[in-house]
Design a protein around this motif. Structure first.
Motif, PDB file in Angstrom:
ATOM      1  N   ALA A  36       0.832  -1.208   0.000  1.00 61.13           N
ATOM      2  CA  ALA A  36       0.000   0.000   0.000  1.00 61.13           C
ATOM      3  C   ALA A  36       0.864   1.255   0.000  1.00 61.13           C
ATOM      4  N   ALA A  77     -11.661   4.580   3.834  1.00 58.61           N
ATOM      5  CA  ALA A  77     -11.353   4.900   2.435  1.00 58.61           C
ATOM      6  C   ALA A  77     -12.418   5.810   1.837  1.00 58.61           C
ATOM      7  N   HIS A  87      -5.064   8.735  -1.491  1.00 58.42           N
ATOM      8  CA  HIS A  87      -4.596   7.512  -0.851  1.00 58.42           C
ATOM      9  C   HIS A  87      -4.705   6.339  -1.818  1.00 58.42           C
ATOM     10  N   LYS A  88      -4.156   5.217  -1.396  1.00 63.85           N
ATOM     11  CA  LYS A  88      -4.284   3.961  -2.137  1.00 63.85           C
ATOM     12  C   LYS A  88      -4.850   2.920  -1.191  1.00 63.85           C
ATOM     13  N   LEU A  89      -5.967   2.336  -1.566  1.00 66.16           N
ATOM     14  CA  LEU A  89      -6.542   1.217  -0.836  1.00 66.16           C
ATOM     15  C   LEU A  89      -6.003  -0.045  -1.498  1.00 66.16           C
ATOM     16  N   PRO A  98      -9.897  -5.686   0.533  1.00 64.43           N
ATOM     17  CA  PRO A  98      -8.957  -4.665   0.990  1.00 64.43           C
ATOM     18  C   PRO A  98      -8.265  -5.085   2.279  1.00 64.43           C
ATOM     19  N   LEU A 101      -4.458   0.517   3.712  1.00 65.21           N
ATOM     20  CA  LEU A 101      -4.617   1.797   3.039  1.00 65.21           C
ATOM     21  C   LEU A 101      -3.408   2.653   3.381  1.00 65.21           C
TER      22      LEU A 101
END
Length: 123
Positions: A36, A77, A87-89, A98, A101
């Motif tokens: 992540a 998220a 952001h990146k999940l 998931p 994050l």
């Protein structure tokens, strides 16, 4: 007296239930955090805060927090998305759920309020 700028930080939030309920090995959970974080840093590599973060590699700050479960992580998220917090999940494959994050680097004071309900990750 010189003004001290807020530190640039990257928040990482990982599901606590990966270890407790799903019995993932600790190394696999750490890998999720790495995935992540790396993905977020790559996606937002041209952002001015990211560039500033990269220019001081020996002093990077990451804050690793725990989300209770998938629902808690997904809700975070959505909240971040609604507040335009980039952001990146990370969605693990082939499980397709998931796990973690990571935000892009931000000055801590700009985004810390979104993470107040999460505690530091302790395995």
């Amino acid at each position: 007296r010189e003004y001290m700028a807020a530190p640039i930080v990257q928040y990482i939030v990982v599901r606590g239930d990966l270890v407790t309920a799903l019995r993932w090995p600790l190394g696999a959970v750490i890998a999720q955090c790495c995935h992540a974080s790396t993905a977020a840093l790559h996606l937002f590599r041209d952002d001015p805060y990211s560039i500033q973060y990269f220019n001081d590699l020996d002093n990077m700050h990451k804050i690793v927090l725990e989300a209770k479960d998938e629902t808690s992580l997904s809700e975070l998220a959505e909240t971040l998305k609604g507040q335009d917090v980039l952001h990146k999940l990370w969605v693990e494959q082939p499980e397709n759920y998931p796990t973690c994050l990571a935000t892009k680097p931000y000055p801590k004071n700009l985004i810390q309020t979104h993470f107040k309900k999460f505690k530091l990750y302790k395995c």
